[in-house]
Scaffold this motif. Structure first.
Motif, mmCIF file in Angstrom:
data_model
loop_
_atom_site.group_PDB
_atom_site.id
_atom_site.type_symbol
_atom_site.label_atom_id
_atom_site.label_comp_id
_atom_site.label_asym_id
_atom_site.label_seq_id
_atom_site.Cartn_x
_atom_site.Cartn_y
_atom_site.Cartn_z
ATOM 1 N N ASP A 194 -40.076 -43.548 -40.652
ATOM 2 C CA ASP A 194 -40.294 -42.121 -40.380
ATOM 3 C C ASP A 194 -41.172 -41.918 -39.154
ATOM 4 O OD1 ASP A 194 -38.719 -41.019 -42.289
ATOM 5 O OD2 ASP A 194 -40.329 -40.614 -43.733
ATOM 6 N N ALA A 195 -42.192 -42.754 -39.029
ATOM 7 C CA ALA A 195 -43.076 -42.651 -37.864
ATOM 8 C C ALA A 195 -42.314 -42.986 -36.585
ATOM 9 C CB ALA A 195 -44.293 -43.562 -38.039
ATOM 10 N N LEU A 221 -48.832 -46.727 -31.823
ATOM 11 C CA LEU A 221 -49.251 -46.202 -33.108
ATOM 12 C C LEU A 221 -49.432 -47.307 -34.123
ATOM 13 C CD1 LEU A 221 -46.510 -44.273 -35.040
ATOM 14 C CD2 LEU A 221 -46.074 -44.966 -32.768
ATOM 15 N N VAL A 256 -38.577 -44.200 -19.018
ATOM 16 C CA VAL A 256 -38.357 -44.932 -20.271
ATOM 17 C C VAL A 256 -39.666 -44.954 -21.062
ATOM 18 C CG1 VAL A 256 -37.636 -47.105 -21.337
ATOM 19 C CG2 VAL A 256 -36.618 -46.381 -19.161
ATOM 20 N N ARG A 257 -39.584 -44.488 -22.292
ATOM 21 C CA ARG A 257 -40.774 -44.448 -23.134
ATOM 22 C C ARG A 257 -40.892 -45.771 -23.890
ATOM 23 N NH1 ARG A 257 -39.907 -38.738 -26.247
ATOM 24 N NH2 ARG A 257 -38.108 -39.893 -27.027
ATOM 25 N N THR A 275 -38.253 -38.528 -31.594
ATOM 26 C CA THR A 275 -37.801 -37.138 -31.583
ATOM 27 C C THR A 275 -38.657 -36.245 -30.683
ATOM 28 O OG1 THR A 275 -37.095 -37.528 -33.860
ATOM 29 C CG2 THR A 275 -37.133 -35.271 -33.158
ATOM 30 N N LEU A 276 -39.827 -36.722 -30.296
ATOM 31 C CA LEU A 276 -40.692 -35.918 -29.414
ATOM 32 C C LEU A 276 -39.975 -35.629 -28.092
ATOM 33 C CD1 LEU A 276 -44.072 -37.730 -30.179
ATOM 34 C CD2 LEU A 276 -43.673 -35.271 -30.463
ATOM 35 N N PRO A 277 -40.367 -34.534 -27.416
ATOM 36 C CA PRO A 277 -39.702 -34.202 -26.142
ATOM 37 C C PRO A 277 -39.835 -35.342 -25.119
ATOM 38 C CG PRO A 277 -41.313 -32.507 -26.773
ATOM 39 C CD PRO A 277 -41.427 -33.602 -27.767
ATOM 40 N N PRO A 278 -38.904 -35.425 -24.172
ATOM 41 C CA PRO A 278 -38.849 -36.582 -23.264
ATOM 42 C C PRO A 278 -40.142 -36.841 -22.470
ATOM 43 C CG PRO A 278 -36.892 -35.226 -23.013
ATOM 44 C CD PRO A 278 -37.781 -34.496 -23.961
ATOM 45 N N HIS A 279 -40.932 -35.801 -22.223
ATOM 46 C CA HIS A 279 -42.147 -36.035 -21.420
ATOM 47 C C HIS A 279 -43.302 -36.572 -22.263
ATOM 48 C CE1 HIS A 279 -43.114 -32.087 -23.135
ATOM 49 N NE2 HIS A 279 -44.372 -32.360 -22.880
ATOM 50 N N VAL A 280 -43.087 -36.688 -23.583
ATOM 51 C CA VAL A 280 -44.160 -37.128 -24.476
ATOM 52 C C VAL A 280 -43.881 -38.543 -24.970
ATOM 53 C CG1 VAL A 280 -45.465 -36.627 -26.579
ATOM 54 C CG2 VAL A 280 -44.412 -34.745 -25.284
ATOM 55 N N ASN A 281 -44.781 -39.460 -24.694
ATOM 56 C CA ASN A 281 -44.621 -40.820 -25.180
ATOM 57 C C ASN A 281 -45.732 -41.167 -26.169
ATOM 58 O OD1 ASN A 281 -43.926 -43.438 -25.629
ATOM 59 N ND2 ASN A 281 -44.488 -44.201 -23.589
ATOM 60 N N LEU A 282 -45.365 -41.252 -27.435
ATOM 61 C CA LEU A 282 -46.300 -41.724 -28.447
ATOM 62 C C LEU A 282 -46.308 -43.242 -28.291
ATOM 63 C CD1 LEU A 282 -48.087 -40.685 -30.671
ATOM 64 C CD2 LEU A 282 -46.137 -40.535 -32.178
ATOM 65 N N SER A 283 -47.098 -43.706 -27.329
ATOM 66 C CA SER A 283 -46.904 -45.066 -26.814
ATOM 67 C C SER A 283 -47.459 -46.153 -27.715
ATOM 68 C CB SER A 283 -47.508 -45.180 -25.415
ATOM 69 O OG SER A 283 -48.899 -44.962 -25.472
ATOM 70 N N PHE A 327 -40.054 -40.031 -35.819
ATOM 71 C CA PHE A 327 -40.837 -38.917 -35.276
ATOM 72 C C PHE A 327 -41.123 -39.144 -33.793
ATOM 73 C CE2 PHE A 327 -44.975 -37.102 -34.102
ATOM 74 C CZ PHE A 327 -44.758 -35.759 -34.379
#
Lengths: 267, 258
Positions: free
Chosen positions: A237-238, A254, A193-194, A244-252, A241
């Motif tokens: 939008d942020a 911002l 879970v991100r 929408t990133l791939p499941p292994h990427v967590n823009l945790s 975005f």
């Protein structure tokens, strides 16, 4: 494999197709804009909030062609939230993208603060986010199985990091949300879970419209009176975005602010 | 990863990427070019830099390879002059070059300390001194202007033996906040990206066995970030409308706990 190719094409236009999103505080501001941004990218969305008429209005304006649902549910009312969750599952599916956004802001010197206002900020901003997170966690963890994307996104504020005198209770509630998000990320990130924390700067929303203290209200108005302010759509939008990133990427984490606000806090 | 940003939102931009010969810098330079920017590539390794430039050019992009040691202030300034003549006024700076060297403080590996301070801090300051004027000019003209740095989650975490590296990255994260107070009102966006574990050559220079194991285990056990993941995110920051500053971002592998 033409079938797979078709899916790829479709996913490029609608990268969030097959996702089921829940947004609290969705009748206006960042919540409404986020619902629209996710829907435009293909997600089914459930709008939760307090004002049934405005929720329906936002729902009728959703830009995509996916499913949608709206219900009145107070984030501080555990039973109402639990009921809303079951209705969401019956109408649009099991949520895999929860945007915990509902919040209130009041301001003024703490010495003069109304006890009800103080309590409400803690109840909605902190307890409301806790209820939302805990209620949907089983769904989010289930959704994450098999490396599929699953998001729990907290909409917080820069007031959790920098100092705004006259907004001490609001700032404290935002600091609590930030630490909740960071800790939960470490706790359930390994389950796929991100957990994300968005800290928004001053945005053109209705937040704080009811501030009774004259000085605090003026301070907030001044911060919103810049030539190119941040709008809810840009924060949305942020968020979209990041989802929408791939499941292994967590823009945790911002932080999104208007460029002009170089000095974020008042101190 | 599949790309998320469509079209050429960076058309008309002139970008500089330091540390462009590998990893995040290389991937971001390529992505900037695909999205329409003209890109100047700075790094020490000439051969690798020229390979990156050639790859960009072969796909129809515009790239200028300038082998440069960013710890050399005069060299960075000279590079800046060539870029302004050959590509135009820089309005997008990605100060990314960095090195990570891990040892116990008592080992007194002072050369390693200096190498990190020289590249991760002074290298970024050299990059800023060479391009801040150009960024301010772009902001004043009403064009988008970005100063983006690569920090690290090490800036906020407490990782044993990562003391000097983490200190240099804390410097980068904090100076982002400070530079915003001066550059924000001039319409220059300042952003920093704090990545977690990315599959780059950064750990290859680490000789400490504990630190090497920590990173190798992460790469082995979880689906870590690829440079392209970070590149897409940095590109998103630059492609946003000019009044929107995504100023601090943490990007982690979903399964990474630290």
């Amino acid at each position: 494999m033409p079938f797979v190719d078709q899916i790829t094409l479709e996913d490029n236009r609608y990268p969030l197709r097959h996702r089921v999103a829940v947004i609290t505080g969705a009748e206006s501001g960042i919540g409404a804009a986020t619902a629209a941004a996710l829907h435009a990218r293909g997600a089914a969305v459930a709008l939760l909030g307090l004002d049934g008429r405005r929720l329906e209005e936002q729902r009728s304006r959703l830009p995509g062609d996916g499913l949608s649902f709206a219900a009145v549910a107070d984030v501080t009312d555990r039973q109402a939230m639990s009921r809303a969750r079951r209705q969401i599952m019956d109408s649009i599916g099991v949520p895999d993208l929860v945007v915990s956004n509902a919040g209130v802001m009041n301001g003024g010197p703490l010495r003069d603060a109304d006890v009800h206002d103080m309590t409400q900020m803690i109840e909605v901003n902190v307890l409301g986010m806790l209820h939302t997170a805990q209620l949907f966690l089983p769904d989010l963890e289930e959704a994450a199985v098999g490396s599929r994307p699953s998001d729990l996104i907290f909409i917080g504020s820069i007031a959790g990091e920098v100092l705004f005198p006259n907004f001490s209770v609001y700032g404290a509630s935002q600091a609590a949300i930030a630490q909740l998000a960071r800790t939960l990320r470490a706790e359930i990130g390994p389950n796929g879970v991100r957990v994300k924390l968005v800290e928004a700067g001053v945005t053109l929303t209705r937040l704080g419209k009811g501030i009774s203290d004259r000085v605090a209200r003026r301070e907030l108005e001044d911060l919103r009176e810049i030539d190119l302010p941040l709008t809810p759509d840009e924060v949305a939008d942020a968020v979209a975005f990041a989802a929408t990133l791939p499941p292994h990427v967590n823009l945790s984490e911002l932080t999104v602010v208007p460029t002009k606000h170089g000095r974020l806090g008042a101190v | 990863m599949s790309t998320l940003i469509a079209g050429t939102p960076l058309a008309g931009r002139v970008a500089v990427v330091t540390g462009a010969s590998s990893g995040i810098g290389e991937a971001t330079a390529e992505r900037f070019a695909e999205l329409g920017a003209k890109v100047a590539l700075l790094a020490r390794r000439k051969d690798r830099l020229e390979d990156v430039a050639e790859r960009i050019t072969s796909k129809g992009g515009i790239a200028l390879a300038l082998p440069t040691d960013v710890t050399d202030r005069a060299a960075v300034r000279a590079a800046a002059e060539r870029i302004s003549v050959e590509l135009g006024n820089v309005d997008l700076v990605f100060a990314n070059a960095g090195v990570q060297l891990i040892s116990e403080i008592g080992d007194l590996k002072t050369e390693d300390w200096d190498a990190q301070i020289d590249l991760n801090i002074k290298g970024v300051m050299n990059t800023i001194q060479a391009f801040v004027g150009s960024l301010e000019a772009a902001g004043t003209d009403g064009r988008p202007a970005d100063l983006i740095t690569t920090s690290s989650i090490a800036a906020t975490r407490v990782l044993e033996k990562f003391q000097v590296y983490s200190g240099t990255k804390a410097y980068i994260s904090h100076i982002t906040r400070l530079l915003r107070t001066e550059l924000g009102r001039k319409n220059v966006r300042v952003s920093t990206v704090e990545p977690g574990m990315v599959n780059t050559e950064l750990p290859d220079h680490v000789t400490d066995p504990d630190a090497s194991k920590l990173m190798a285990d992460l790469i082995h056990q979880i689906d870590v970030l690829q440079s392209a993941d970070v590149a897409e995110t940095v590109s998103f920051v630059a492609a946003l409308p000019k009044h929107v500053n995504l100023t601090e971002l943490t990007i982690l592998p979903t399964a990474q706990i630290i």
